[in-house]
Each structure stands twice: as C-alpha cells, then as structure tokens.
Motif scaffolding. Structure first.
Motif, mmCIF file in Angstrom:
data_model
loop_
_atom_site.group_PDB
_atom_site.id
_atom_site.type_symbol
_atom_site.label_atom_id
_atom_site.label_comp_id
_atom_site.label_asym_id
_atom_site.label_seq_id
_atom_site.Cartn_x
_atom_site.Cartn_y
_atom_site.Cartn_z
ATOM 1 N N ARG A 214 -32.353 11.892 43.262
ATOM 2 C CA ARG A 214 -31.470 10.791 44.015
ATOM 3 C C ARG A 214 -32.002 9.468 43.822
ATOM 4 N N THR A 215 -32.905 9.287 43.028
ATOM 5 C CA THR A 215 -33.611 8.000 42.631
ATOM 6 C C THR A 215 -33.783 8.010 41.199
ATOM 7 N N PRO A 216 -33.466 6.771 40.745
ATOM 8 C CA PRO A 216 -33.715 6.655 39.197
ATOM 9 C C PRO A 216 -34.973 6.708 38.722
ATOM 10 N N GLU A 241 -32.689 -7.149 43.301
ATOM 11 C CA GLU A 241 -32.437 -6.169 44.635
ATOM 12 C C GLU A 241 -30.804 -6.052 44.904
ATOM 13 N N SER A 245 -29.021 -0.095 40.965
ATOM 14 C CA SER A 245 -30.130 0.357 40.333
ATOM 15 C C SER A 245 -29.969 0.612 38.844
ATOM 16 N N ALA A 300 -31.523 5.938 33.733
ATOM 17 C CA ALA A 300 -31.513 6.061 35.215
ATOM 18 C C ALA A 300 -30.793 7.495 35.468
#
Length: 300
Positions: A214-216, A241, A245, A300
């Motif tokens: 779920r995160t790069p 930010e 991502s 990613a």
C-alpha cells in the motif's frame, strides 16, 4: 547562592554517574577479545554482547557468528539448566550479522538455529521447549516438557514482542509482525501476523507482493551523495508533499541523479543549487526515460 551551589553539585554528580555508567558498559561488554567469564563454543569476529547481559549458560554449546550485535539484557541459554553435558554438537547456532534486540530471550533446550542477517526487535522470545499438560491432575509446571527444534532462516525481520514457539520453521526473508505468535512452517518471502500467526502477504515471482503493498517503495540513496546534499534534498520534502507519491518519488530520484552526476556543483562546498518546489522544471529531452525507469530508483 546556596541554591546555585546545590544545582552545580547536582550537575557534577549527574555527569559523573553518566560517565561512570558509560565506562561500565564499555568494560562489561563481551567480545571475542574480551570474553570475561563467558566461554562460548564460538564467538565471531566483531560480535559484541552489550552490558548488562541477561542470563547466559551452556556457553560451550552456543555458537555466535561474526559481526553480531546482542543487546542489553538478552538471555541466551543452551540446555535446561547450567552444567549439563549436551554432547559434541552445538545447540544454539546464531549466524553472521544477527541483531538481537534488548531484553530478547533465546531458550535452546534442543537445537535452535538463527540464520545470518536476521534482525530481532526488543523483547522477542524464542524457545524450543513448552510445558505439556497431558495429566489434568498434575501441576503443569511439574509435567515433563516437550522439545522441538526451531529454525529461523536468513534475512528475517522479527518484530517487537514476537514469540517463536517450539517446532517453528521460518523461511528466508520473512517478516514476523510485532506481537505475533509463530508455530509451524512459514514459507520464504512472507509476512506473518497475529496469534497464532498466519500469512498476510507473500511474494509472487510473477505478480510481486500479494496483496500489493500500500506504500511506495523507498527511494534508495545513490552512491556518492554527501550529507550536505541529503540535507538539501530534505529541504525539498515540504514542496513534494502536495503531489502524488509517484511524482514525489520521481522528483526525489531525479534530484538525486542530478546531484550524483555533478561532482562539483555550486560554490557551497559541493552542494548543488536547490530550486524551489514551485519553480518550473526544464523539459526532459525527447526519448529520455524518467529516473525510476533508468535505474535511479525502483518503480513505486
């Protein structure tokens, strides 16, 4: 005046206590060159047991590889009690580059093997013995325990407070979540969590991680980047930010690639000039690939 003198004495005493404790920690650490009272069957080069140590016995049947870090208050035992003859073979084997976090326990009444490059968080408990409760009329603590070997493959990450029970067979590069209770077999390249632990994610050679992450993936630091350049990259973070991502990762990788390719950029000690986050970027030449596609960073 008296309060100032009291405060000064307190500061001096505090510094003396901290300096004395630091000396005790350095002197009490166990290494191959300074084993103290401990006589391990093998204690590799660069391995260090921090002081204060936890309970340690059966050292002749404990083999530790090279460059291991054993934290404070870590218990390492071979056999059910001290001063037993356990035979010619080692009981507890710890490979090279293993890190055991503070307060962890490895209880090897029968064979326990921890592969190289395993990292344990604090307060992990590994045991090859468990009490039986076959007789309902006898106190459990008085019943003869059952023993099964434990094998933890190389490259594993064992989270804080995890418990590895007798008979566990953990594969290569496995993540054991914090607080998990592991028994039975765990396949290579898996993530397990829960009590009892179950597989919640696995690596598929064709499809990658399933379910997908779920995160790069983190962007690795390219070779040749200086601390000053890392600080310059950190200043870019607030401007990144707001984007996605993927864009953030691409921009970080692109900036890192630019820094790596410029050996002497700018007059500030080799620190390249940093553009503001909202400054327009020069168009990429036709046919050139983004940093993530050209090896600057993983996708990613």
């Amino acid at each position: 005046m008296f309060s100032s003198l009291t405060a000064w004495r307190r500061r001096v005493a505090q510094r003396a206590v901290h300096a004395g404790w630091a000396w005790v920690q350095r002197t009490g650490a166990v290494t191959a060159e300074r084993p103290g009272r401990l006589r391990f069957g093998a204690l590799g080069h660069g391995t260090r047991l921090a002081f204060p140590q936890g309970t340690v016995f059966g050292e002749p049947w404990i083999h530790l590889g090279d460059h291991c870090i054993i934290g404070e208050q870590v218990t390492l035992t071979a056999g059910m009690m001290p001063d037993l003859d356990l035979g010619p073979d080692p009981i507890l084997r710890i490979g090279d580059g293993v890190v055991l976090g503070r307060g962890s326990h490895v209880i090897a009444d029968t064979t326990v093997t921890i592969g190289s490059d395993c990292y344990f968080g604090p307060y992990v408990y590994v045991t090859s013995t468990n009490h039986s409760y076959d007789d309902p009329h006898e106190p459990i603590g008085k019943q003869w325990p059952r023993m099964e070997p434990v094998d933890i493959g190389p490259g594993c990450w064992i989270g804080t407070g995890a418990v590895i029970l007798p008979g566990a067979r953990i594969g290569r590069n496995v993540v054991v979540a914090a607080g998990a209770v592991v028994r039975g077999s765990v396949p290579d390249h898996a993530v397990v969590a829960g009590a009892p632990a179950r597989v919640v994610r696995r690596w598929d050679p064709e499809r990658g991680w399933q379910p997908p992450l779920r995160t790069p993936a983190p962007v690795p630091i390219p070779e040749g980047i200086t601390p000053e350049q890392l600080l310059a990259l950190a200043e870019l973070a607030p401007g990144l930010e707001g984007g996605s991502s993927e864009v953030a990762a691409e921009r970080r990788a692109s900036e890192a690639a630019e820094y790596r390719s410029s050996e002497a950029a700018g007059p500030g000690g080799g620190v390249p000039e940093v553009r503001p986050a909202d400054a327009p970027r020069e168009p990429r030449p036709a046919g050139s690939a983004p940093a993530a596609e050209s090896g600057g960073a993983p996708p990613a």
